[in-house]
Design an enzyme around this catalytic site. Structure first.
Site, PDB file in Angstrom:
ATOM      1  N   LYS A 145      68.680  66.742  88.913  1.00  0.00           N
ATOM      2  CA  LYS A 145      69.299  67.634  87.937  1.00  0.00           C
ATOM      3  C   LYS A 145      70.414  66.869  87.245  1.00  0.00           C
ATOM      4  O   LYS A 145      71.040  65.985  87.834  1.00  0.00           O
ATOM      5  CB  LYS A 145      69.833  68.880  88.654  1.00  0.00           C
ATOM      6  CG  LYS A 145      70.832  69.730  87.865  1.00  0.00           C
ATOM      7  CD  LYS A 145      72.251  69.423  88.300  1.00  0.00           C
ATOM      8  CE  LYS A 145      73.267  70.296  87.558  1.00  0.00           C
ATOM      9  NZ  LYS A 145      74.650  69.805  87.826  1.00  0.00           N
ATOM     10  N   HIS A 146      70.655  67.197  85.980  1.00  0.00           N
ATOM     11  CA  HIS A 146      71.760  66.584  85.241  1.00  0.00           C
ATOM     12  C   HIS A 146      72.498  67.665  84.457  1.00  0.00           C
ATOM     13  O   HIS A 146      71.883  68.562  83.887  1.00  0.00           O
ATOM     14  CB  HIS A 146      71.254  65.523  84.264  1.00  0.00           C
ATOM     15  CG  HIS A 146      72.349  64.925  83.432  1.00  0.00           C
ATOM     16  ND1 HIS A 146      73.188  63.948  83.904  1.00  0.00           N
ATOM     17  CD2 HIS A 146      72.769  65.204  82.165  1.00  0.00           C
ATOM     18  CE1 HIS A 146      74.066  63.631  82.971  1.00  0.00           C
ATOM     19  NE2 HIS A 146      73.834  64.380  81.909  1.00  0.00           N
ATOM     20  N   SER A 147      73.829  67.552  84.426  1.00  0.00           N
ATOM     21  CA  SER A 147      74.655  68.466  83.631  1.00  0.00           C
ATOM     22  C   SER A 147      75.373  67.678  82.540  1.00  0.00           C
ATOM     23  O   SER A 147      75.794  66.538  82.762  1.00  0.00           O
ATOM     24  CB  SER A 147      75.691  69.158  84.525  1.00  0.00           C
ATOM     25  OG  SER A 147      76.637  69.872  83.731  1.00  0.00           O
TER      26      SER A 147
ATOM     27  N   SER B  22      70.659  57.680  76.550  1.00  0.00           N
ATOM     28  CA  SER B  22      71.663  57.277  77.542  1.00  0.00           C
ATOM     29  C   SER B  22      71.497  58.072  78.831  1.00  0.00           C
ATOM     30  O   SER B  22      71.472  57.510  79.933  1.00  0.00           O
ATOM     31  CB  SER B  22      73.065  57.472  76.973  1.00  0.00           C
ATOM     32  OG  SER B  22      74.054  57.105  77.912  1.00  0.00           O
TER      33      SER B  22
ATOM     34  N   LYS C 264      68.981  56.403  82.616  1.00  0.00           N
ATOM     35  CA  LYS C 264      69.491  56.306  83.989  1.00  0.00           C
ATOM     36  C   LYS C 264      68.701  57.216  84.930  1.00  0.00           C
ATOM     37  O   LYS C 264      68.397  56.843  86.064  1.00  0.00           O
ATOM     38  CB  LYS C 264      70.974  56.674  84.021  1.00  0.00           C
ATOM     39  CG  LYS C 264      71.865  55.724  83.237  1.00  0.00           C
ATOM     40  CD  LYS C 264      73.331  56.005  83.443  1.00  0.00           C
ATOM     41  CE  LYS C 264      73.812  57.271  82.748  1.00  0.00           C
ATOM     42  NZ  LYS C 264      73.888  57.131  81.284  1.00  0.00           N
TER      43      LYS C 264
END
Length: 439
Positions: A83-85, A185, A189
Site C-alpha cells: 500500500k502507498h499513501s 517516482s 520504487k
C-alpha cells in the site's frame, strides 16, 4: 541508433510522444550520470508542460524500476502486496495495515519514506523504536517477510536509483508536481519491490498535497492506470485529510497510537475505518478474499485475535528492535519532558482545523525536518486530538502538547488554539473515504 538527449528533450518540449527505447535510453543516462543535470532538468520541465501519455508514463516507470535491482519473491508462497499513501498528518495507517494484512496471509514488503513537507514519515516513526533497522540487508528483509509476513523499510541504494537523482533535480527545478513524474517516482520504487498487487491512498483536503477532488482523481487515475499497465493489479481510494487521521501526530507518539490500535483501543474511529477498508482492498486484490465484506471480516478477526499485534512485534524484533517492545513500549519509547493540555476556551463543537498547520507545528516542535540532514526529536508532537464534530465543554482538553521545553509547549498550545475552530454549531459530517478509482 544512438539516443541524443537534446533531441529527446526537444521532441517532448514540442508535445511529441516518445517511444519506449528513447525513454529507456534517457533513464539509463540519468542513472549512470552520462546525461547532465541541466538536460535532466530540461526534460523534467518539458514533461511538466507537455505531459505524457499513459504508454509513455508506463515506459518511464518501468525504465526507472529497471535502473536498479528488482526483488523477486519466488521462494514465498503468498501473494505479494503493498500500500502507498500520498501523505498526510497523523497518517500512520501503514504501521497497522502491514501486520493486519500479514496476519491474513499476505506477504508485505513495504518500501516507505521519511517525512516530506508537513507530512509525517513512516520511517521516522519506526526509528522511534530502539535498534529498528530501516535499511536492512536483502537477506534480513527476506527473513523478516518470511517469518513476520511484513517488513516496513526504506528504499535501499539499489532500488530504483534513477528516481533518487531525478527527484533531487525535480525538487530544485519546480517540477515535482507533474502527474506523470509523480506517478513514475512512486511506482518505480513500489514495482522494484516485486509486487503483485497494490492499493493506493490518495489524500485530499487542507492537510494533503492534493487539496481538491479533481486533481486527486487525476493523480489516482494515473497511478492506477500505469500500475495496471505495468502488470500490477492496483486500485486507489481517495480519503479525507481535512483533519489529522489519528488522534496523534508525532513520531514516538504515533508508534504508541499504533500499538493502542493493534490492541483494539481505537474502535469506531476514522483511523479504524481507513485501516480496515484498505486491508479489505488488499485482500480482495490479492485474491485472498472474494468480497470487501469478506476482507473486512478477515481483517477484523486478525485485529481482535491479537494476531496482527503479534506480527508487528515479530517484525520489529527481526529488524533489530527489543524482543519485548510491544509489552514494554513505554520503557523504550522516549517521552517528552513537558506535556500540556490544550483546553477549549468555551463550550461548543470542534468545527474545523487546518491539518497542514498541525503537521507544521510538529516540525516547529522538532518532530520533523527543515533540512534533509537535520536530526529530529522523536518525543514531540500531539496526543489526544479529538475529531472534528466533538462536543466539548469549556476547560476540557481537546489535545495534549508533547514538547522538549515549557516555552515550546506554551507556544505550541497557543498555536493549536488558533489552528482549531470551536463553534456553537456542529459541522457537517464528511466521509473519510471519498471515492474509489479502479481503472
Amino acid at each position: 541508433m544512438t539516443m541524443v538527449p537534446q533531441e529527446v528533450i526537444r521532441r517532448k518540449r514540442d508535445g511529441e510522444a516518445l517511444d519506449k527505447a528513447e525513454i529507456a535510453a534517457f533513464v539509463r543516462g540519468l542513472a549512470d550520470g552520462s546525461i547532465s543535470e541541466g538536460q535532466v532538468a530540461a526534460f523534467a520541465m518539458a514533461v511538466w508542460f507537455s505531459g505524457m501519455s499513459l504508454d509513455e508514463t508506463v515506459a518511464l516507470t518501468l525504465a526507472m524500476r529497471d535502473s536498479g535491482a528488482v526483488l523477486s519473491w519466488a521462494d514465498i508462497d503468498k501473494p505479494i502486496a503493498d500500500k502507498h499513501s500520498t501523505g498526510g498528518v497523523g497518517d500512520n495507517v501503514s504501521l497497522m495495515l502491514a501486520p493486519i494484512a500479514a496476519a491474513c496471509g499476505l506477504a508485505v514488503p513495504m518500501i516507505s519514506g521519511r517525512g516530506l513537507g508537513h507530512t509525517g514519515g513512516t520511517l521516522d516513526k519506526l526509528e522511534s523504536i530502539p535498534g529498528y533497522d530501516i535499511r536492512p540487508s536483502e537477506a534480513l528483509l527476506r527473513q523478516t517477510v518470511r517469518e513476520a509476513g511484513c517488513a516496513i523499510i526504506g528504499q535501499t541504494a539499489d532500488l530504483a536509483p534513477a528516481d533518487r537523482r531525478f527527484y533531487a533535480i525535480r525538487d530544485v527545478t519546480a517540477t515535482v508536481d507533474s502527474v506523470p513524474l509523480i506517478t513514475a517516482s512512486i511506482l518505480s520504487k513500489k514495482l522494484a519491490a516485486g509486487l503483485q498487487s497494490l492499493v493506493l491512498d490518495v489524500k485530499i483536503g487542507n492537510g494533503a498535497f492534493m487539496v481538491g477532488l479533481e486533481e486527486a482523481e487525476r493523480l489516482a487515475r494515473s497511478l492506477v492506470g500505469v500500475a495496471n499497465g505495468a502488470g500490477v493489479k492496483t486500485t486507489a481510494l481517495i480519503t479525507d485529510m481535512n483533519e489529522p487521521l489519528a488522534d496523534a501526530a508525532g513520531n514516538a507518539i504515533e508508534i504508541e497510537n499504533c500499538l493502542a490500535f493493534l490492541r483494539g483501543e481505537k474502535a469506531g474511529s476514522r483511523l479504524e475505518a481507513v485501516v480496515i477498508r484498505f486491508a479489505a482492498e488488499m485482500l480482495v486484490s490479492s485474491g485472498v478474499a472474494t468480497s470487501l465484506s469478506d476482507g473486512t471480516a478477515l481483517a477484523r478477526r486478525a485485529l481482535e485475535s491479537g494476531a496482527a499485534l503479534e506480527r508487528f512485534a515479530r517484525m520489529a524484533h527481526l529488524l533489530g528492535g527489543p524482543a519485548d517492545f510491544v509489552e514494554r513500549a513505554h520503557a523504550y519509547l522516549a517521552a517528552a519532558p513537558v506535556i500540556l493540555p490544550v483546553e477549549a476556551p468555551f463550550d461548543g463543537f470542534l468545527h474545523n482545523c487546518n491539518a497542514r498547520d498541525v503537521g507544521m507545528e510538529v516540525i516547529t516542535l522538532g518532530g520533523g525536518r527543515t533540512r534533509p540532514d537535520e536530526p529530529i526529536d522523536h518525543r514531540v508532537g500531539f496526543s489526544g486530538l479529538k475529531p472534528l464534530g466533538t462536543k466539548i465543554d469549556k476547560g476540557e482538553p481537546f489535545a495534549f502538547v508533547h514538547a522538549a521545553s515549557e516555552d515550546a509547549a506554551q507556544k505550541s498550545r497557543s498555536r493549536l488554539l488558533e489552528i482549531y475552530a470551536i463553534s456553537k454549531e456542529a459541522p457537517a459530517e464528511r466521509p473519510v473515504i471519498v471515492s474509489k478509482v479502479s481503472e
